[in-house]
Design an enzyme around this catalytic site. Structure first.
Site, PDB file in Angstrom:
ATOM      1  N   THR A 145       0.863  -1.197   0.000  1.00 33.96           N
ATOM      2  CA  THR A 145       0.000   0.000   0.000  1.00 33.96           C
ATOM      3  C   THR A 145       0.893   1.239   0.000  1.00 33.96           C
ATOM      4  O   THR A 145       1.573   1.523   0.998  1.00 33.96           O
ATOM      5  CB  THR A 145      -0.911   0.027   1.248  1.00 33.96           C
ATOM      6  OG1 THR A 145      -1.679  -1.170   1.295  1.00 33.96           O
ATOM      7  CG2 THR A 145      -1.855   1.229   1.190  1.00 33.96           C
ATOM      8  N   LYS A 220      -7.060   1.986  -3.032  1.00 35.25           N
ATOM      9  CA  LYS A 220      -6.683   1.381  -1.743  1.00 35.25           C
ATOM     10  C   LYS A 220      -6.664   2.442  -0.626  1.00 35.25           C
ATOM     11  O   LYS A 220      -7.114   2.188   0.498  1.00 35.25           O
ATOM     12  CB  LYS A 220      -5.319   0.698  -1.889  1.00 35.25           C
ATOM     13  CG  LYS A 220      -4.738   0.149  -0.596  1.00 35.25           C
ATOM     14  CD  LYS A 220      -5.584  -0.940   0.028  1.00 35.25           C
ATOM     15  CE  LYS A 220      -5.002  -1.412   1.360  1.00 35.25           C
ATOM     16  NZ  LYS A 220      -5.968  -2.195   2.136  1.00 35.25           N
ATOM     17  N   LYS A 288      -0.111   5.323   8.470  1.00 33.82           N
ATOM     18  CA  LYS A 288       0.541   5.634   7.186  1.00 33.82           C
ATOM     19  C   LYS A 288      -0.507   5.799   6.083  1.00 33.82           C
ATOM     20  O   LYS A 288      -0.454   6.732   5.271  1.00 33.82           O
ATOM     21  CB  LYS A 288       1.526   4.495   6.859  1.00 33.82           C
ATOM     22  CG  LYS A 288       2.212   4.542   5.518  1.00 33.82           C
ATOM     23  CD  LYS A 288       1.683   3.532   4.505  1.00 33.82           C
ATOM     24  CE  LYS A 288       1.651   2.094   4.921  1.00 33.82           C
ATOM     25  NZ  LYS A 288       1.099   1.179   3.921  1.00 33.82           N
TER      26      LYS A 288
END
Ligand SMILES: NC(=O)C1=CN([C@@H]2O[C@H](COP(=O)(O)OP(=O)(O)OC[C@H]3O[C@@H](n4cnc5c(N)ncnc54)[C@H](OP(=O)(O)O)[C@@H]3O)[C@@H](O)[C@H]2O)C=CC1
Ligand SMILES: O=CC(=O)O
Length: 342
Positions: A145, A220, A288
């Site tokens: 990701t 995502k 994150k």
């Protein structure tokens, strides 16, 4: 693709595909695409999957994903920064190379599952990185990701070698990775998508092809932005219910029966009530993802105040030493705050 006849595995007959939707990607490019619901029914015989597969990054996600490829009979070569994490896979039959470059040089398709943008760039483009072993006929599939600029950078470096690039971040956590039930959000070279599809189908239950590089990363981040906010909101609800004298376990049950039910609440709720956070999705990675999603929103001037508030909470949780706990440990940040307010 030069090596296609050798490197493209035939689609195993046991994978049944059922088109389930067709809709636009963005207002600028109304490109429709199909996604497939894929139901692997049994392991795939070795002779049906002739490609040599590389796998870089054997953390919580990468290890079970690589393991599923090995168990399906694929010829898998692994590398991980901490070498000891390769050992269980080598025991299962994987080969080992001592750098991403060597893995890429010896494989047809190389997957990478790294922690964050910095590690994804380092492993793909750094010293002895995968790009050094890439050449025409090969493919690099980054399932980490990361944000759009990172994926674009890696794509440019890989494609400068003549190889193909696909970004394919996954939705689904440790258990779906173990069970081969991930959802792949892919974008990039369509021919590599087709080549990689049988392998994605071993590791996942469905896959979306979203067009140009960046669309998979963006999808995502949007999904995980929503997830991070949902978990923060759920945490507030659990604590509020307890403070007003309700049983938070009953709140979890009530939610599970109504319109806001979510597998995430049902799976994480019972352990959160007991202040237990066995790590499936590390909190540092959720923070994150919120940080990167906020950057994405900033790039198009989209207000995202809920996600921004949730991000602050994950930052507090990190500062309290909860980075490597499951992201549901974000509830602890609220507990500390409430105690300080007393
Ligand atoms: N866990 C989950 O539920 C999900 C995670 N993701 C995403 O997948 C990715 C991987 O997640 P997960 O497996 O949970 O994470 P882990 O933290 O368990 O694993 C991270 C991997 O990245 C490697 N790594 C970290 N920094 C470097 C570096 N500088 N150079 C080389 N390798 C490095 C680690 O190597 P080492 O072993 O040496 O530390 C390890 O292999 C992340 O992007 C995450 O956001 C996506 C969906 C679900
Ligand atoms: O990225 C995390 C997930 O559960 O999906």
């Amino acid at each position: 693709m030069a090596m296609c006849s050798r490197f493209c595995p035939p689609v195993p007959t046991q994978f049944r595909r059922r088109p389930i939707s067709c809709f636009p990607i963005s207002s600028q490019s109304l490109v429709s695409f199909k996604c497939f619901s894929v139901q692997p029914s049994s392991s795939t015989p070795k002779d049906e999957l002739p490609a040599r597969i590389g796998f870089l990054g054997l953390g919580i996600m990468g290890s079970p994903m690589a393991q599923n490829l090995i168990k399906a009979g694929c010829d898998v070569t692994v590398w991980n920064r901490t070498k000891s994490k390769c050992d269980p896979l080598i025991s299962l039959g994987a080969k080992y190379k001592s750098s991403p470059e060597e893995v890429a040089a010896s494989c047809d398709v190389t997957f990478a599952m790294l922690a964050d943008p910095e590690s994804a760039i380092e492993v793909a483009c750094g010293n002895h990185g995968a790009a050094g072993g890439m050449s025409p006929g090969k493919g690099y599939v980054d399932v980490s990701t990361v944000d759009v600029p990172t994926s674009t950078l890696i794509s440019s470096r890989i494609k400068s070698t003549g190889a193909l690039y696909l970004e394919a971040p996954v939705s689904g956590s440790k258990k779906p990775a173990e069970d081969g039930q991930l959802i792949f959000l892919t974008a990039g070279d369509k021919s590599l998508y087709e080549t990689a599809a049988p392998f994605l189908d071993i590791m996942g239950k469905s896959r979306f092809y979203l067009g140009d590089v960046g669309n998979g990363a963006a999808m995502k981040l949007v999904v995980n932005m929503i997830m991070g906010s949902m978990m923060a909101s759920f945490s507030e609800g659990l604590l509020l219910s307890e403070k007003v004298g309700l049983d938070p376990s009953i709140l979890v049950e009530v939610i599970s029966q109504g319109a806001i039910s979510s597998p995430m609440y049902s799976m994480k709720g019972p352990s959160m009530v007991q202040s237990l956070y066995p790590t499936a999705f590390p909190l540092k990675h959720q923070q994150k993802d919120l940080r990167l999603a906020l950057g994405l929103a900033e790039s198009v001037s989209q207000p995202t105040p809920i996600a921004a508030a949730a991000n602050e909470l994950y930052k507090v949780a990190k500062s309290r030493g909860l980075s490597n706990q499951d992201f549901s440990a974000v509830i602890e940040a609220l507990k500390v705050k409430l105690e300080q307010e007393k």
